[in-house]
Design an enzyme around this catalytic site. Sequence first.
Site, PDB file in Angstrom:
ATOM      1  CG  ASP A 314      -2.168   0.898   0.944  1.00 25.15           C
ATOM      2  OD1 ASP A 314      -2.136   1.705  -0.014  1.00 25.15           O
ATOM      3  OD2 ASP A 314      -3.135   0.841   1.720  1.00 25.15           O
TER       4      ASP A 314
HETATM    5  C1  BGC Z   1      -5.040   3.228   0.384  1.00 23.35           C
HETATM    6  C2  BGC Z   1      -5.323   2.149  -0.632  1.00 23.35           C
HETATM    7  C3  BGC Z   1      -5.257   2.706  -2.036  1.00 23.35           C
HETATM    8  C4  BGC Z   1      -3.912   3.368  -2.239  1.00 23.35           C
HETATM    9  C5  BGC Z   1      -3.742   3.954  -3.623  1.00 23.35           C
HETATM   10  C6  BGC Z   1      -3.784   4.003   0.057  1.00 23.35           C
HETATM   11  O1  BGC Z   1      -3.630   5.103   0.886  1.00 23.35           O
HETATM   12  O2  BGC Z   1      -4.918   2.644   1.665  1.00 23.35           O
HETATM   13  O3  BGC Z   1      -6.586   1.590  -0.374  1.00 23.35           O
HETATM   14  O4  BGC Z   1      -5.473   1.702  -2.968  1.00 23.35           O
HETATM   15  O5  BGC Z   1      -3.753   4.414  -1.288  1.00 23.35           O
HETATM   16  O6  BGC Z   1      -4.499   5.094  -3.787  1.00 23.35           O
END
Ligand code: BGC
Length: 780
Positions: A314
């Site tokens: 993530d």
């Molecule tokens: C979130 C994810 C997301 C990623 C990309 C992160 O901050 O936890 O769910 O897919 O950002 O935007």
Amino acid sequence: MKPIRILLLALPILAVAACSKPQTHSPSIPKDPDIERQIDRILSKMTLDDKVGQMLQLNIDVLGGYTLVNGSPAWALNEEKVDTVIANYRVGSFLNAPGRAATPEQWRDWIGMFNKYSVEHLGVPTLYGLDHNHGVTYSQGGTLFMQPINLGASFNVELAREMAEVTAYESRAGNCPWVFNPVVDLGRDPRWSRIWESFGESPVVNARMVETEVKAYQGDDPNHIDKYHVATSVKHYFAYGAPFTGKDRTPAYLSPQMIREKYFTPFKAAAEAGALTFMVNSASINGMPVHASYEYLTQWLKEDLNWDGMIITDWADINNLYTREKVAKDKKDAIRIAINAGIDMSMDPYSVDFCGLLKELVEEGAVKMSRIDDAVRRILRVKIRLGLLDTPDVDPADYPLYGSDEFAAKALHAAEEGEVLLKNDGILPLAKNARILLTGPNANQMRCLNGGWSYTWQGSGIEEMAEKYNTIYEAFCDKFGAANVTLEQGVRYNERGSYYDEIVDGFGKAVAAASRADVIVACVGENSYCETPGNLTDLTLSENQRELVKALAKTGKPVILVINGGRPRLVADIEPLASAVVDILLPGNYGADALANLLVGDANFSAKLPYTYPREINSLANYDYKVSEEVGTMGGAYDYDAKVSLQWPFGYGLSYTTFEYSNLKVDRTSFTAGDVLNVSVDVKNTGSVKGKEAVLLYSSDLVASLVPDNRVLRAFDKVELAPGETKTVSFALPASDLAFVGADGKWVLEEGDFILKAGQLTQQVTCTATKKWDTPNILK
Ligand code: BGC
């Protein structure tokens, strides 16, 4: 827009032992020898720089900026920067929208540009990913459905299939081949800011929804995904939804039973359904950051499940191993830990120094070349399975249905099945000429209907993009006639503040308007938010909103409470004042039209709560609480008792008709682990209107060597019934599903009695032989 952390494009940019365990699980996607040979050929020509570059994912907004177009600022991708970053750092993937949704034309241009330079410099197109979570979040004019929590409430996997198919189609229309969805974090803590992104608190509901969505997003053949389908990234692997503090991205402390019986379940289902990629939980479980866990990433997923997909971090989460989690001393150490644990691609949004550091680690022998090859193999496999090497870009002419009425009709229909009727003293359905006072902060804006991940990350600043859709006020004017609807909100959200900031308008005007109304519809709840900015200090619905409802109830006019928000805010003191309560959760762009249809009976309610709705902050529980969480008074000196006190239980929801259950049958009264229990029950519509009923099958283990759950949902189905009609609903329940993780960490099905329950009916069945599974950790 997410804050830009660091941009280090100027800096020099950019070992795991082979699996020794025997594979016990058949691969979720059959290996295609042609694909593996193609990967071999590409890999053999790649340098180490090429390989580490493939393993990096950068955020789009570091590669462009705002310029003036016809006098107004517009974001544009900088072609020179794209060329340079791909040429120098061999970057394999990009993500995200530059702050807000773009048009499909812009997406085709931008992703087309990434592909052009990737093919030119690397010979392999890029892999672009977007958070298309309830429809095409980041694509203007596309279809935004209700959020997954409403889908959970619908208990209808057919809707999951439709929503995912449309989202795949519309994502591809914008040249995007990869969505960061579905989310199966299990919404089991009502305080957490992301419970609405999953399908609610039941592992089985999440498992059935995710396997349906994975197949619908990816199509029938995950080895050959066509131009109408996309790769999924199932997230956030795993137990992200269990923060001890209730705050986003904070640690979970979970028993092995909770981990394997509940939190792992939907991810296992997703891997078995062929999900091509997984995104990892940002936080830690029992002190182990998931991004650092060889056991969770490599052993469980890649070895035990024999899953050949790709694991992405993530947001900046390798960096978080040293900046936040303190399990690494610096970035290089963090990269070493994460890549050796099994991470294949690093979402390092604003920096390319991952590439250089990883290269050094390989040269120093701290990360084995075999681990790099494995990661790159997995990345290339996704690109090839998506057909990107043959056809990197789409032809817009292939997507005539983008944003069509056909898709809108599906979104409206879905929303009607995703709003839950929780109370009705007979006031509903309303007459179409009812005079209505519409009040509360959620009565007249789109943002709160959609929630986060709607045109923007926080779902804020979207009114212009959602203009063509109806707020509750607009939908009511259409349904009841503008002359019959008075809008006096009393409380509004402060659009310039945090999601929880409110402006009190004075309740006087609303109270005065009540005298001219037959009924008051109070739309309360939350404004949109997402992730850490959505953290909460008090689960109770805001005092302003509760005071507004109390003031209006004093007028003596009946109050219909419409609750609109991502989590169950406590309403214990105002619920008794309401004649009816509808929890619309986050129903999306067509949610207000759906509500208007439902309130007048043009459509019938059929949703049920996807999570337990608590009554008191100190009485949080899940539906499958342990039997000893609820005990009666003992008597004697120790007058001990414990009560599970709920506002509404999981699975609760009313309709304009009534259903009667009869003939609950199981084809055997005793069983052993290898058996399948064939269960059936008759459901009759005993009311006077057509309706749909979600039939939920629970089991209870009466005595076990570890304290049993009071009940566990095992299966569900939804049927539509005309008045007077009866249907038989059948379930084939493998007896092994009734096993639990024992004290020694092995799955076990114990001899003894079980109760199966559907509606109020029960059947007792007996397991006649204990069976323990001696297979790897997570399997049975
Ligand atoms: C979130 C994810 C997301 C990623 C990309 C992160 O901050 O936890 O769910 O897919 O950002 O935007």
